[in-house]
Design a protein around this motif. Structure first.
Motif, PDB file in Angstrom:
ATOM      1  N   ALA A 176      42.690  35.061  38.113  1.00  0.00           N
ATOM      2  CA  ALA A 176      41.313  34.202  38.882  1.00  0.00           C
ATOM      3  C   ALA A 176      41.242  33.367  37.340  1.00  0.00           C
ATOM      4  CB  ALA A 176      39.856  34.732  38.665  1.00  0.00           C
ATOM      5  N   ALA A 177      41.114  33.913  36.032  1.00  0.00           N
ATOM      6  CA  ALA A 177      40.669  32.938  35.088  1.00  0.00           C
ATOM      7  C   ALA A 177      41.789  32.533  34.368  1.00  0.00           C
ATOM      8  CB  ALA A 177      40.638  34.531  33.837  1.00  0.00           C
ATOM      9  N   GLU A 178      43.193  32.920  35.203  1.00  0.00           N
ATOM     10  CA  GLU A 178      44.103  32.040  34.432  1.00  0.00           C
ATOM     11  C   GLU A 178      44.693  31.166  35.727  1.00  0.00           C
ATOM     12  OE1 GLU A 178      48.020  34.501  33.636  1.00  0.00           O
ATOM     13  OE2 GLU A 178      46.879  36.025  32.800  1.00  0.00           O
ATOM     14  N   THR A 179      44.149  30.856  36.986  1.00  0.00           N
ATOM     15  CA  THR A 179      44.448  30.152  37.377  1.00  0.00           C
ATOM     16  C   THR A 179      43.453  29.578  37.955  1.00  0.00           C
ATOM     17  OG1 THR A 179      44.092  31.584  39.562  1.00  0.00           O
ATOM     18  CG2 THR A 179      46.307  32.119  38.396  1.00  0.00           C
ATOM     19  N   PRO A 180      43.626  28.548  39.028  1.00  0.00           N
ATOM     20  CA  PRO A 180      42.035  27.660  39.754  1.00  0.00           C
ATOM     21  C   PRO A 180      41.661  28.622  40.867  1.00  0.00           C
ATOM     22  CG  PRO A 180      44.993  26.026  39.724  1.00  0.00           C
ATOM     23  CD  PRO A 180      45.413  27.595  39.110  1.00  0.00           C
ATOM     24  N   PHE A 181      42.196  29.796  40.939  1.00  0.00           N
ATOM     25  CA  PHE A 181      41.337  30.526  41.995  1.00  0.00           C
ATOM     26  C   PHE A 181      39.945  31.233  41.592  1.00  0.00           C
ATOM     27  CE2 PHE A 181      46.294  31.026  43.258  1.00  0.00           C
ATOM     28  CZ  PHE A 181      46.630  29.962  43.935  1.00  0.00           C
ATOM     29  N   ASN A 182      39.648  31.989  42.669  1.00  0.00           N
ATOM     30  CA  ASN A 182      38.579  32.051  42.153  1.00  0.00           C
ATOM     31  C   ASN A 182      39.304  34.150  42.483  1.00  0.00           C
ATOM     32  OD1 ASN A 182      37.555  32.654  44.464  1.00  0.00           O
ATOM     33  ND2 ASN A 182      36.504  30.688  45.044  1.00  0.00           N
ATOM     34  N   VAL A 183      37.777  34.493  41.956  1.00  0.00           N
ATOM     35  CA  VAL A 183      38.675  36.006  42.481  1.00  0.00           C
ATOM     36  C   VAL A 183      38.478  36.030  43.722  1.00  0.00           C
ATOM     37  CG1 VAL A 183      37.452  38.814  41.615  1.00  0.00           C
ATOM     38  CG2 VAL A 183      37.453  37.275  40.115  1.00  0.00           C
ATOM     39  N   SER A 184      37.639  35.718  44.450  1.00  0.00           N
ATOM     40  CA  SER A 184      37.594  35.912  45.794  1.00  0.00           C
ATOM     41  C   SER A 184      39.222  35.535  46.063  1.00  0.00           C
ATOM     42  CB  SER A 184      36.143  35.959  46.726  1.00  0.00           C
ATOM     43  OG  SER A 184      35.864  34.555  46.781  1.00  0.00           O
ATOM     44  N   GLU A 185      39.121  34.417  45.945  1.00  0.00           N
ATOM     45  CA  GLU A 185      40.224  33.639  46.935  1.00  0.00           C
ATOM     46  C   GLU A 185      41.804  34.495  46.202  1.00  0.00           C
ATOM     47  OE1 GLU A 185      39.843  28.589  46.946  1.00  0.00           O
ATOM     48  OE2 GLU A 185      39.503  29.500  44.826  1.00  0.00           O
ATOM     49  N   VAL A 186      41.421  35.058  44.815  1.00  0.00           N
ATOM     50  CA  VAL A 186      42.717  35.904  44.279  1.00  0.00           C
ATOM     51  C   VAL A 186      42.623  37.204  45.439  1.00  0.00           C
ATOM     52  CG1 VAL A 186      43.548  37.672  42.960  1.00  0.00           C
ATOM     53  CG2 VAL A 186      42.927  34.771  42.210  1.00  0.00           C
ATOM     54  N   GLU A 187      41.850  37.855  45.859  1.00  0.00           N
ATOM     55  CA  GLU A 187      41.761  39.275  46.908  1.00  0.00           C
ATOM     56  C   GLU A 187      41.759  38.467  48.155  1.00  0.00           C
ATOM     57  OE1 GLU A 187      37.676  39.990  46.141  1.00  0.00           O
ATOM     58  OE2 GLU A 187      38.128  41.511  45.048  1.00  0.00           O
ATOM     59  N   ALA A 188      41.379  37.384  48.953  1.00  0.00           N
ATOM     60  CA  ALA A 188      42.506  36.896  49.915  1.00  0.00           C
ATOM     61  C   ALA A 188      44.205  36.733  49.363  1.00  0.00           C
ATOM     62  CB  ALA A 188      41.869  35.260  50.318  1.00  0.00           C
ATOM     63  N   LEU A 189      44.792  36.068  48.756  1.00  0.00           N
ATOM     64  CA  LEU A 189      45.785  35.855  48.547  1.00  0.00           C
ATOM     65  C   LEU A 189      46.431  37.223  48.134  1.00  0.00           C
ATOM     66  CD1 LEU A 189      46.123  33.296  46.311  1.00  0.00           C
ATOM     67  CD2 LEU A 189      46.745  33.068  48.551  1.00  0.00           C
ATOM     68  N   TYR A 190      45.835  38.375  48.218  1.00  0.00           N
ATOM     69  CA  TYR A 190      46.418  39.895  47.493  1.00  0.00           C
ATOM     70  C   TYR A 190      46.780  40.142  49.144  1.00  0.00           C
ATOM     71  CZ  TYR A 190      46.865  44.239  46.896  1.00  0.00           C
ATOM     72  OH  TYR A 190      47.703  45.775  46.131  1.00  0.00           O
ATOM     73  N   GLU A 191      45.803  39.933  50.288  1.00  0.00           N
ATOM     74  CA  GLU A 191      46.169  40.737  51.737  1.00  0.00           C
ATOM     75  C   GLU A 191      47.722  39.694  51.967  1.00  0.00           C
ATOM     76  OE1 GLU A 191      44.697  43.000  53.382  1.00  0.00           O
ATOM     77  OE2 GLU A 191      43.507  42.930  51.181  1.00  0.00           O
ATOM     78  N   GLU A 237      52.722  37.659  39.454  1.00  0.00           N
ATOM     79  CA  GLU A 237      53.897  35.896  39.351  1.00  0.00           C
ATOM     80  C   GLU A 237      53.789  34.944  40.994  1.00  0.00           C
ATOM     81  OE1 GLU A 237      57.839  38.182  37.766  1.00  0.00           O
ATOM     82  OE2 GLU A 237      58.028  37.986  39.210  1.00  0.00           O
ATOM     83  N   PHE A 238      53.016  35.694  41.843  1.00  0.00           N
ATOM     84  CA  PHE A 238      53.199  35.651  43.043  1.00  0.00           C
ATOM     85  C   PHE A 238      51.588  34.348  42.570  1.00  0.00           C
ATOM     86  CE2 PHE A 238      50.900  35.212  47.465  1.00  0.00           C
ATOM     87  CZ  PHE A 238      51.550  34.938  47.723  1.00  0.00           C
ATOM     88  N   ILE A 239      50.470  34.655  42.188  1.00  0.00           N
ATOM     89  CA  ILE A 239      49.560  34.361  41.718  1.00  0.00           C
ATOM     90  C   ILE A 239      49.492  33.216  41.028  1.00  0.00           C
ATOM     91  CG2 ILE A 239      46.918  34.051  41.662  1.00  0.00           C
ATOM     92  CD1 ILE A 239      47.485  35.841  43.929  1.00  0.00           C
ATOM     93  N   ARG A 240      50.089  33.638  39.655  1.00  0.00           N
ATOM     94  CA  ARG A 240      50.362  32.487  38.752  1.00  0.00           C
ATOM     95  C   ARG A 240      50.789  30.883  39.313  1.00  0.00           C
ATOM     96  NH1 ARG A 240      50.786  37.241  36.552  1.00  0.00           N
ATOM     97  NH2 ARG A 240      49.186  37.369  35.164  1.00  0.00           N
ATOM     98  N   ALA A 241      52.069  31.606  40.136  1.00  0.00           N
ATOM     99  CA  ALA A 241      53.280  30.758  40.782  1.00  0.00           C
ATOM    100  C   ALA A 241      52.289  29.383  41.716  1.00  0.00           C
ATOM    101  CB  ALA A 241      54.131  30.877  41.263  1.00  0.00           C
ATOM    102  N   LEU A 242      51.902  30.421  42.923  1.00  0.00           N
ATOM    103  CA  LEU A 242      50.825  29.474  43.829  1.00  0.00           C
ATOM    104  C   LEU A 242      49.966  28.549  43.362  1.00  0.00           C
ATOM    105  CD1 LEU A 242      50.022  31.865  46.836  1.00  0.00           C
ATOM    106  CD2 LEU A 242      51.740  29.813  46.712  1.00  0.00           C
ATOM    107  N   GLY A 243      49.111  29.240  41.728  1.00  0.00           N
ATOM    108  CA  GLY A 243      48.319  28.627  41.476  1.00  0.00           C
ATOM    109  C   GLY A 243      48.760  27.086  40.600  1.00  0.00           C
ATOM    110  N   ILE A 244      50.027  26.447  40.536  1.00  0.00           N
ATOM    111  CA  ILE A 244      50.158  25.490  40.216  1.00  0.00           C
ATOM    112  C   ILE A 244      50.843  24.610  41.511  1.00  0.00           C
ATOM    113  CG2 ILE A 244      52.275  24.289  39.631  1.00  0.00           C
ATOM    114  CD1 ILE A 244      53.039  26.836  37.866  1.00  0.00           C
ATOM    115  N   PHE A 245      50.502  24.949  42.410  1.00  0.00           N
ATOM    116  CA  PHE A 245      50.395  24.352  43.871  1.00  0.00           C
ATOM    117  C   PHE A 245      48.866  24.127  44.017  1.00  0.00           C
ATOM    118  CE2 PHE A 245      54.611  25.654  43.985  1.00  0.00           C
ATOM    119  CZ  PHE A 245      55.352  24.899  44.279  1.00  0.00           C
ATOM    120  N   HIS A 246      48.251  24.751  44.180  1.00  0.00           N
ATOM    121  CA  HIS A 246      47.224  23.812  43.892  1.00  0.00           C
ATOM    122  C   HIS A 246      46.283  22.960  43.759  1.00  0.00           C
ATOM    123  CE1 HIS A 246      42.473  24.210  43.834  1.00  0.00           C
ATOM    124  NE2 HIS A 246      42.374  25.565  44.404  1.00  0.00           N
TER     125      HIS A 246
END
Lengths: 25, 211
Positions: B22-37, B91-100
């Motif tokens: 979450a610190a490295e991307t535009p997502f917050n922690v709960s969004e990262v957890e949601a994306l983990y699902e 990798e998934f979260i960091r790359a998706l973050g670019i699409f935010h």
């Protein structure tokens, strides 16, 4: 109008449409 | 002391701390957890090993694990930063973050450049652009005369290759995109603006639920 090959690619390729990843849910 | 049984959730080997992501991307922690699902679902659709294989990526995109597509391949390979043939959670979260929608435009432009730099030479070459146009025509079941394809590629290239050295470098690409901002339209996924609202079904997990 100038036909931009990159625009053609980016707007038409289904391989770029990541929204499908979410629709799989 | 007695033995201590942890109730921490089971995560796969490639799991990374959502707080750090979450610190490295535009997502917050709960969004990262949601994306983990979402990640867990995608990464277990064929081989349940906590990593997204190319066939799983194709299955999610096209509902067909065997459907090959040059651009899907490029997206997969650009997500796969370690180049080990799979997409791991980070990798998934960091790359998706670019699409935010809130991601810096600069990172979207650079990501698009990497997608189009098919052979990862640091340049988009004329032959690569032609290969992509031909692949898209094939994908779309469209037929264009060879001369027309050459003309389209030449025209685009002469506009983008301002230094005239036969290849587009990242600076030329940035300048070209600034004149044609629609080129990075597909680098933004509006869904990512508020994942927890758009995809409430992802938000089912918590550290307790998952254990």
């Amino acid at each position: 109008k100038f036909f931009n090959a990159f625009e053609f690619i980016s707007s038409m390729s289904s391989g770029f449409d990541l929204s499908s990843l979410f629709e799989s849910k | 002391m007695g033995c201590f049984l942890s109730k921490r959730p089971k995560h796969t080997a490639g799991y990374e701390d959502p707080t750090l992501l979450a610190a490295e991307t535009p997502f917050n922690v709960s969004e990262v957890e949601a994306l983990y699902e979402l990640f867990k679902k995608l990464s277990s659709s064929i081989v349940d090993d906590g990593r997204i294989h190319k066939e799983e990526f194709q299955l999610a995109l096209f509902r067909n694990k065997n459907k090959r597509n040059l651009f899907a391949d490029r997206v997969f390979d650009t997500f796969d930063v370690k180049r080990n043939g799979v997409i791991e959670f980070g990798e998934f979260i960091r790359a998706l973050g670019i699409f935010h929608p809130n991601a810096p435009v600069e990172s979207k432009i650079e990501f698009a450049f990497r997608l189009y730099d098919l052979r990862q030479t640091g340049f988009i070459e004329r032959e690569e652009l032609k290969e992509m146009v031909l692949a898209l025509l094939h994908e779309s079941d469209l037929v264009l005369l060879e001369d027309v394809v050459e003309t389209i590629v030449d025209k685009t290239f002469s506009d983008a290759d301002t230094k005239g050295d036969g290849k587009i470098d990242v600076e030329e690409w940035k300048e070209f995109v600034s004149r044609n901002p629609s080129l990075i339209k597909n680098m933004t996924l509006p869904y990512l603006k508020d994942i927890t609202l758009a995809f409430p079904s992802f938000v089912v997990t918590s550290e307790v639920d998952d254990s």
